[in-house]
Design a protein around this motif. Sequence first.
Motif, PDB file in Angstrom:
ATOM      1  N   PRO A   1      35.180  24.861  45.975  1.00 15.56           N
ATOM      2  CA  PRO A   1      35.716  25.506  44.783  1.00 15.56           C
ATOM      3  C   PRO A   1      36.968  24.806  44.262  1.00 15.56           C
ATOM      4  O   PRO A   1      37.733  24.233  45.033  1.00 15.56           O
ATOM      5  N   PRO A   2      37.163  24.857  42.965  1.00 16.30           N
ATOM      6  CA  PRO A   2      38.381  24.272  42.389  1.00 16.30           C
ATOM      7  C   PRO A   2      39.583  25.168  42.689  1.00 16.30           C
ATOM      8  O   PRO A   2      39.473  26.147  43.418  1.00 16.30           O
ATOM      9  N   TYR A   3      40.696  24.840  42.087  1.00 13.97           N
ATOM     10  CA  TYR A   3      41.921  25.599  42.309  1.00 13.97           C
ATOM     11  C   TYR A   3      41.699  27.085  42.023  1.00 13.97           C
ATOM     12  O   TYR A   3      40.844  27.469  41.237  1.00 13.97           O
ATOM     13  N   SER A   4      42.467  27.927  42.689  1.00 15.49           N
ATOM     14  CA  SER A   4      42.361  29.359  42.478  1.00 15.49           C
ATOM     15  C   SER A   4      43.707  30.012  42.759  1.00 15.49           C
ATOM     16  O   SER A   4      44.394  29.657  43.724  1.00 15.49           O
ATOM     17  N   TRP A   5      44.073  30.992  41.944  1.00 18.43           N
ATOM     18  CA  TRP A   5      45.296  31.750  42.154  1.00 18.43           C
ATOM     19  C   TRP A   5      45.051  33.003  42.990  1.00 18.43           C
ATOM     20  O   TRP A   5      46.000  33.636  43.452  1.00 18.43           O
TER      21      TRP A   5
ATOM     22  N   THR B   1      41.171  41.268  45.936  1.00 17.54           N
ATOM     23  CA  THR B   1      39.926  40.966  46.653  1.00 17.54           C
ATOM     24  C   THR B   1      38.757  40.871  45.686  1.00 17.54           C
ATOM     25  O   THR B   1      37.916  39.964  45.803  1.00 17.54           O
ATOM     26  N   CYS B   2      38.685  41.777  44.725  1.00 22.49           N
ATOM     27  CA  CYS B   2      37.614  41.701  43.718  1.00 22.49           C
ATOM     28  C   CYS B   2      37.731  40.425  42.900  1.00 22.49           C
ATOM     29  O   CYS B   2      36.718  39.783  42.599  1.00 22.49           O
ATOM     30  N   GLY B   3      38.954  40.068  42.531  1.00 24.25           N
ATOM     31  CA  GLY B   3      39.136  38.834  41.784  1.00 24.25           C
ATOM     32  C   GLY B   3      38.710  37.617  42.582  1.00 24.25           C
ATOM     33  O   GLY B   3      38.112  36.678  42.045  1.00 24.25           O
ATOM     34  N   LEU B   4      39.009  37.609  43.873  1.00 24.64           N
ATOM     35  CA  LEU B   4      38.641  36.487  44.738  1.00 24.64           C
ATOM     36  C   LEU B   4      37.127  36.399  44.918  1.00 24.64           C
ATOM     37  O   LEU B   4      36.539  35.318  44.865  1.00 24.64           O
ATOM     38  N   VAL B   5      36.486  37.545  45.103  1.00 24.20           N
ATOM     39  CA  VAL B   5      35.040  37.562  45.341  1.00 24.20           C
ATOM     40  C   VAL B   5      34.262  37.196  44.073  1.00 24.20           C
ATOM     41  O   VAL B   5      33.301  36.427  44.116  1.00 24.20           O
TER      42      VAL B   5
ATOM     43  N   GLU C   1      35.254  35.525  41.415  1.00 24.04           N
ATOM     44  CA  GLU C   1      35.895  34.446  40.671  1.00 24.04           C
ATOM     45  C   GLU C   1      34.891  33.541  39.958  1.00 24.04           C
ATOM     46  O   GLU C   1      35.147  33.067  38.850  1.00 24.04           O
ATOM     47  N   PHE C   2      33.755  33.298  40.554  1.00 25.89           N
ATOM     48  CA  PHE C   2      32.791  32.354  39.986  1.00 25.89           C
ATOM     49  C   PHE C   2      31.727  33.044  39.147  1.00 25.89           C
ATOM     50  O   PHE C   2      30.714  32.453  38.815  1.00 25.89           O
TER      51      PHE C   2
ATOM     52  N   GLY D   1      34.701  33.595  33.550  1.00 21.32           N
ATOM     53  CA  GLY D   1      35.770  32.646  33.259  1.00 21.32           C
ATOM     54  C   GLY D   1      35.290  31.208  33.213  1.00 21.32           C
ATOM     55  O   GLY D   1      34.108  30.900  33.016  1.00 21.32           O
ATOM     56  N   GLU D   2      36.225  30.311  33.436  1.00 20.88           N
ATOM     57  CA  GLU D   2      35.982  28.869  33.284  1.00 20.88           C
ATOM     58  C   GLU D   2      34.985  28.308  34.301  1.00 20.88           C
ATOM     59  O   GLU D   2      34.205  27.423  33.999  1.00 20.88           O
ATOM     60  N   HIS D   3      34.969  28.845  35.515  1.00 22.19           N
ATOM     61  CA  HIS D   3      34.113  28.307  36.585  1.00 22.19           C
ATOM     62  C   HIS D   3      32.879  29.179  36.844  1.00 22.19           C
ATOM     63  O   HIS D   3      32.350  29.179  37.952  1.00 22.19           O
ATOM     64  N   ALA D   4      32.436  29.916  35.853  1.00 22.62           N
ATOM     65  CA  ALA D   4      31.282  30.803  36.034  1.00 22.62           C
ATOM     66  C   ALA D   4      30.008  29.989  36.228  1.00 22.62           C
ATOM     67  O   ALA D   4      29.813  28.944  35.637  1.00 22.62           O
TER      68      ALA D   4
END
Length: 138
Positions: free
Chosen positions: A85-89, A124-128, A130-131, A134-137
């Motif tokens: 995965p690319p960068y993630s906040w 946790t929801c944002g982390l799970v 994430e793909f 948004g940009e990396h969907a």
Amino acid sequence: MKVEAKIFGACTVFFGLVAPAYWFVTSAGEHGGDWTGTSALTMTALLTLMVTFYLGFHAQKMEPRPEDRLDAEIADGAGELGFFPPYSWWPLWAALTLGTIVYGLAIAAWWLAIIGVALGAVATCGLVYEFYRGEHAH
């Protein structure tokens, strides 16, 4: 995976020999043996044994990887290695919410721990997911 199984097997033997030696050396004092260190070394030996069996079991069932073959060429390992995965906040926010929960529990501020749990659920929801947006969907 055979190489990894051998490495963990060597670690198992090492910790299996060090645990009784550690107990013997620490039991020479007037208080008896150090049971905390001895039990930690024993559990470490058992955990490395578990990893050794897991890797050894899967090494028998799968075909050898290029790293496991002596006649392999560098080109045999070429190709896609997987998805990285690319960068993630989101890991930062998850860590901050965990820190908030622990800090709230440490100072007995239950309201702060509850806020940390609520924010942790969002992180946790944002982390799970994430793909999925948004940009990396995908």
